[in-house]
Design a protein around this motif. Structure first.
Motif, PDB file in Angstrom:
ATOM      1  N   ALA A 166       0.759  -1.308   0.155  1.00 18.94           N
ATOM      2  CA  ALA A 166      -0.098  -0.083   0.096  1.00 18.94           C
ATOM      3  C   ALA A 166       0.651   1.057  -0.057  1.00 18.94           C
ATOM      4  O   ALA A 166       2.115   1.385   0.437  1.00 18.94           O
ATOM      5  CB  ALA A 166      -0.958   0.060   1.327  1.00 18.94           C
ATOM      6  N   VAL A 167       0.461   2.307  -0.624  1.00 21.55           N
ATOM      7  CA  VAL A 167       1.068   3.715  -0.542  1.00 21.55           C
ATOM      8  C   VAL A 167      -0.043   4.737  -0.225  1.00 21.55           C
ATOM      9  O   VAL A 167      -1.142   4.668  -0.839  1.00 21.55           O
ATOM     10  CB  VAL A 167       1.674   3.613  -1.680  1.00 21.55           C
ATOM     11  CG1 VAL A 167       0.840   3.828  -3.143  1.00 21.55           C
ATOM     12  CG2 VAL A 167       2.521   5.133  -2.002  1.00 21.55           C
ATOM     13  N   SER A 168       0.260   5.586   0.462  1.00 23.04           N
ATOM     14  CA  SER A 168      -0.758   6.739   0.799  1.00 23.04           C
ATOM     15  C   SER A 168      -0.406   7.953  -0.211  1.00 23.04           C
ATOM     16  O   SER A 168       1.040   7.972  -0.587  1.00 23.04           O
ATOM     17  CB  SER A 168      -0.289   7.447   2.150  1.00 23.04           C
ATOM     18  OG  SER A 168      -0.710   6.631   3.216  1.00 23.04           O
ATOM     19  N   PRO A 169      -1.220   8.533  -0.917  1.00 26.71           N
ATOM     20  CA  PRO A 169      -1.105   9.749  -1.975  1.00 26.71           C
ATOM     21  C   PRO A 169      -0.089  10.665  -1.226  1.00 26.71           C
ATOM     22  O   PRO A 169       0.363  11.475  -2.204  1.00 26.71           O
ATOM     23  CB  PRO A 169      -2.452  10.237  -2.288  1.00 26.71           C
ATOM     24  CG  PRO A 169      -3.249   8.868  -1.941  1.00 26.71           C
ATOM     25  CD  PRO A 169      -2.843   8.220  -0.691  1.00 26.71           C
ATOM     26  N   ARG A 177      -9.323   5.803  -4.423  1.00 27.07           N
ATOM     27  CA  ARG A 177      -8.614   5.410  -3.095  1.00 27.07           C
ATOM     28  C   ARG A 177      -9.714   4.765  -2.231  1.00 27.07           C
ATOM     29  O   ARG A 177     -10.820   4.866  -2.110  1.00 27.07           O
ATOM     30  CB  ARG A 177      -8.443   6.845  -2.442  1.00 27.07           C
ATOM     31  CG  ARG A 177      -7.435   7.692  -3.271  1.00 27.07           C
ATOM     32  CD  ARG A 177      -7.176   8.899  -2.444  1.00 27.07           C
ATOM     33  NE  ARG A 177      -6.403  10.205  -3.337  1.00 27.07           N
ATOM     34  CZ  ARG A 177      -6.033  10.963  -3.041  1.00 27.07           C
ATOM     35  NH1 ARG A 177      -6.169  11.463  -1.606  1.00 27.07           N
ATOM     36  NH2 ARG A 177      -5.137  11.844  -3.709  1.00 27.07           N
ATOM     37  N   VAL A 178      -9.230   3.575  -2.080  1.00 25.68           N
ATOM     38  CA  VAL A 178      -9.886   2.553  -0.886  1.00 25.68           C
ATOM     39  C   VAL A 178      -9.174   2.627   0.364  1.00 25.68           C
ATOM     40  O   VAL A 178      -7.885   2.532   0.456  1.00 25.68           O
ATOM     41  CB  VAL A 178     -10.056   1.277  -1.456  1.00 25.68           C
ATOM     42  CG1 VAL A 178     -10.933   0.233  -0.138  1.00 25.68           C
ATOM     43  CG2 VAL A 178     -10.790   1.209  -2.876  1.00 25.68           C
ATOM     44  N   ARG A 179      -9.821   2.969   1.598  1.00 25.99           N
ATOM     45  CA  ARG A 179      -9.182   3.236   2.727  1.00 25.99           C
ATOM     46  C   ARG A 179      -8.238   4.344   2.528  1.00 25.99           C
ATOM     47  O   ARG A 179      -7.051   4.436   3.328  1.00 25.99           O
ATOM     48  CB  ARG A 179      -8.573   1.946   3.283  1.00 25.99           C
ATOM     49  CG  ARG A 179      -8.712   1.834   4.760  1.00 25.99           C
ATOM     50  CD  ARG A 179      -8.193   0.600   5.641  1.00 25.99           C
ATOM     51  NE  ARG A 179      -7.951   0.611   6.881  1.00 25.99           N
ATOM     52  CZ  ARG A 179      -6.861   0.462   7.464  1.00 25.99           C
ATOM     53  NH1 ARG A 179      -5.581   0.651   7.038  1.00 25.99           N
ATOM     54  NH2 ARG A 179      -6.680   0.643   8.930  1.00 25.99           N
ATOM     55  N   ASN A 180      -8.278   5.472   1.753  1.00 24.35           N
ATOM     56  CA  ASN A 180      -7.617   6.586   1.477  1.00 24.35           C
ATOM     57  C   ASN A 180      -6.180   6.037   1.293  1.00 24.35           C
ATOM     58  O   ASN A 180      -5.447   6.773   1.512  1.00 24.35           O
ATOM     59  CB  ASN A 180      -7.245   7.267   2.811  1.00 24.35           C
ATOM     60  CG  ASN A 180      -8.885   8.042   3.260  1.00 24.35           C
ATOM     61  OD1 ASN A 180      -9.282   8.669   2.594  1.00 24.35           O
ATOM     62  ND2 ASN A 180      -9.178   7.641   4.544  1.00 24.35           N
ATOM     63  N   GLN A 181      -6.008   4.852   0.519  1.00 23.19           N
ATOM     64  CA  GLN A 181      -4.690   4.571  -0.080  1.00 23.19           C
ATOM     65  C   GLN A 181      -4.688   3.947  -1.461  1.00 23.19           C
ATOM     66  O   GLN A 181      -6.006   3.708  -2.035  1.00 23.19           O
ATOM     67  CB  GLN A 181      -4.099   3.485   0.858  1.00 23.19           C
ATOM     68  CG  GLN A 181      -5.111   2.066   0.930  1.00 23.19           C
ATOM     69  CD  GLN A 181      -4.452   1.418   2.163  1.00 23.19           C
ATOM     70  OE1 GLN A 181      -4.471   1.836   3.182  1.00 23.19           O
ATOM     71  NE2 GLN A 181      -4.370  -0.086   1.791  1.00 23.19           N
TER      72      GLN A 181
END
Length: 714
Positions: free
Chosen positions: A399-402, A424-428
């Motif tokens: 996973a990676v966060s924007p 984005r799913v789960r903000n990721q």
């Protein structure tokens, strides 16, 4: 032995206690007896079942259909089998769909492996149907290898691994499979199928929460449980997109098709290339679903290899106590309490790294946040280990966060489609783990963490499926085969962890039980079946899980969670006894527990350590179901010397003392009828026949809803 002619009537494979016999069906024109052109199952069952005619033999008479559509074919393409569902669909792009092959070669090694090869010279395709027994088990692996032998690229629309045939009566088949959703995985589900098709699977880039890649087939004329119910089990060993289809066909047979699902509907096979399908594990037991579960348990102990002897530590995970509010002083307070209880491992979950204050940031930047550990992460780990605890860490490598530094430097590393906005799913977002540079980043990250810090436990999570699944560049979607590439990258990283960091215990997790299959179980030490730890909800999850998977793989926590689906309260004893049927962990906020709760927990942990080897290495018997007033899990030591019974009240009481109620009973299954057994707690003795026929009595009340009994054979 290798030959281009048809050898004896059958090829026979033998496992520890079963037999699997295969022949050839059809003739050169595709119907009738003669020189066969497709593989057929002759018999599958206990040793000796091959001594007689095949239960799958039939009249060969057809109307408006071909013999190939009714044959118990082990693997057969569209073209030869045009109507009732083929296992392989191949074509040259822009030309006819279908394979019309001829049998060319057989190769058998003793009675443990068999290869059958078929060629279509017009299409330019060679197919080898492969079989291999798994030593010391009753499992047979089935898979296929497809090679492009022509000078044109082939388009593969369906690439199943194998088909499995089961003879049934006019009543049809009973199919048992595992269904659910996030927080409700592994629901034990049964469907009676007389005619038609039952199909399920996942296109989420992982096995998923809705279905497990596992099923069992029984003749519906037999009882659903019991020693007289032959049961056939199938499990697909694949961590990506997949499907299973159960076809109840004319003539009284059931045929199960299973395999991976190609990304974007097809993959391309270039001249000279070979595609190997995932393995399909096939298991048989004459002793019903409960007997089949023990076949799977022994197989998963085989998969663990030498790591089976590694003791799974009693862990404490701080997530439910702190969530993202990770602070060194608070974590150490929890660690001290966990150590006082007898826990052996302290795991810091999500929130330990830079930028991870909530679920909107931080993923990809895997450095401990110095603000959270002001004396240094090394010092914090040393403080935890000084308490007598090993140290573990949560990661989500895919996973990676924007907002992360990683995304700013490598925006091309995520799955993306040109001119489309990624969801984005789960903000990721999700890294394309099929890329070699992404794999090297993940390998480097884990090597750095495990090399620099004294970490002995790693929890690998995956909290979102791929959505806009593409890769920047000139390649087409079909030529990329993104699903297979991601699976290969995932398995490469797990294999690297095993080889480079053998001291590290690895837990597999995907938002709970979203990625549990034999490829994952073969490379991890435990898995996380569900994020739902509420007592009665978890009871049902573990009931389904234990039908397919072994106790030594099942991480199970004691928490304070309330039920999402069954909110009835249950005691701390119930939570412990239920969790002790797998790999015990604690996930509650110990800062809120009373001294009485802490003392009780310490006693339960000590009892678990005493029985852990029996639970993880012995034979497991499921006693009843969560729908009954009393449910139990029985574990019998490999030498039969100790028997552990976890008994749980699911809620209904007997009404005593106001009415003349009687104790509920659990009849044991794994005890020797001719032996005597003594309760290690109170010294009471029982005859084995009594335990099997009459059973152990349990008197439940609102305050007393669980017991753990340990019997020793005299």
């Amino acid at each position: 032995m290798s030959t281009t002619d048809r050898p004896l009537d059958r090829w026979v494979l033998r496992t520890a206690t079963t037999v699997y016999a295969v022949g050839l069906g059809g003739d050169g024109e595709g119907d009738g007896p003669g020189a066969g052109i497709w593989p057929e199952l002759a018999v599958w069952g206990p040793t000796g079942a091959e001594d007689g005619p095949s239960p799958l033999e039939w009249s060969r008479r057809t109307h408006f259909i071909t013999p190939a559509d009714l044959a118990p074919a082990e693997y057969i393409p569209h073209g030869l089998r045009p109507f009732n569902g083929a296992d392989l669909i191949a074509s040259r792009p822009g030309r006819e769909r279908g394979v019309w092959w001829r049998f060319t070669e057989a190769h058998q090694e003793d009675d443990t492996a068999l290869d059958l090869t078929f060629d279509d010279d017009v299409l330019g395709l060679r197919v080898t149907v492969r079989y291999a027994t798994v030593p010391g088990t009753d499992v047979i692996h089935r898979w296929s290898e497809l090679t492009c032998t022509g000078d044109e690229t082939l388009r593969l629309e369906r690439i199943d691994s194998a088909a499995v045939n089961v003879p049934v009566s006019a009543q049809g088949t009973r199919v048992t499979y595992l269904t659910g959703q996030w927080s409700q995985e592994f629901g034990f589900t049964q469907t009676q199928l007389t005619r038609g098709t039952l199909e399920f699977g996942s296109t989420q880039g992982a096995p998923g929460h809705a279905y497990a890649p596992w099923l069992a087939v029984q003749d519906a004329a037999h009882p659903d449980r019991g020693a007289d119910s032959p049961t056939y089990g199938i499990a697909l060993e694949w961590a990506g997109n997949w499907h299973m289809a159960v076809d109840a066909e004319p003539g009284g047979t059931v045929r199960v098709r299973a395999g991976r699902v190609p990304h974007e509907g097809a993959v391309l096979l270039a001249p000279g290339e070979t595609l190997v399908t995932p393995k399909l594990a096939c298991a048989f037991s004459p002793d019903g679903l409960d007997g089949l579960s023990r076949v799977w348990h022994r197989y998963e102990r085989h998969l663990a290899g030498d790591r089976l002897t590694r003791r799974r530590p009693v862990l404490y995970n701080s997530w439910e106590a702190t969530e993202f509010d990770v602070r060194a002083d608070h974590q150490l307070t929890l660690a001290r309490r966990a150590a006082d209880l007898g826990a052996e491992l302290f795991v810091v979950d999500d929130g330990w790294f830079t930028g991870r204050h909530d679920d909107t940031g931080g993923l990809g930047d895997w450095d401990p946040d110095p603000a959270l550990f002001p004396q240094g992460f090394d010092h914090f780990i040393d403080d935890v280990r000084a308490l007598g605890l090993d140290f573990g860490l949560w990661v989500e490598p895919e996973a990676v966060s924007p907002a992360s530094k990683l995304y700013a430097e490598h925006p091309d590393w995520i799955y993306q489609l040109p001119h489309r906005t990624g969801r984005r799913v789960r903000n990721q977002l999700l890294l394309d783990l099929g890329r070699e540079d992404v794999q090297e980043f993940v390998l480097g990250t884990l090597d750095r963490l495990l090399g620099r810090y004294d970490i002995s436990y790693l929890k690998w999570d995956m909290n979102r499926p791929p959505t806009e699944r593409g890769r920047p560049g000139p390649d087409t979607a079909e030529s990329l085969d993104l699903d297979a590439a991601h699976v290969a990258g995932y398995l490469r990283v797990l294999d690297h962890l095993r080889a480079r960091h053998p001291h590290v215990t690895v837990e597999g997790c995907a938002g709970g039980g979203g990625r549990i299959d034999h490829t994952t179980l073969a490379r991890t030490d435990v898995v996380w079946p569900s994020d739902n730890t509420a007592p009665l909800d978890r009871l049902r999850i573990q009931y389904g899980y234990l039908h397919a998977h072994a106790p030594h793989t099942m991480s199970s926590w004691v928490t304070d969670a309330q039920g999402l689906f069954d909110p009835r309260p249950r005691s701390l004893a119930f939570r412990f006894v239920n969790a002790m049927t797998g790999v015990l962990g604690i996930g509650a906020d110990l800062g809120t527990w009373s001294e009485e709760q802490l003392a009780s927990a310490a006693r339960w942990i000590a009892r678990y350590k005493d029985i852990q080897d029996v639970v993880h290495h012995g034979d497991t018997y499921v006693l009843g179901s969560p729908d009954e007033p009393t449910f139990g899990v029985e574990s019998v030591a490999p030498d039969g010397a100790r028997v552990v019974v976890a008994a749980l009240s699911t809620g209904r009481l007997d009404g005593s003392p106001l009415v003349p109620g009687r104790p509920d009973r659990l009849r044991l299954k794994g005890v020797d009828a001719g032996a005597r057994y003594r309760d290690e707690a109170d010294g009471k003795e029982y005859g084995g026949a009594h335990l099997r026929h009459v059973g152990l009595p349990f008197c439940w009340s609102a305050e007393h809803d669980a017991e753990l009994m340990v019997l020793r054979r005299l």
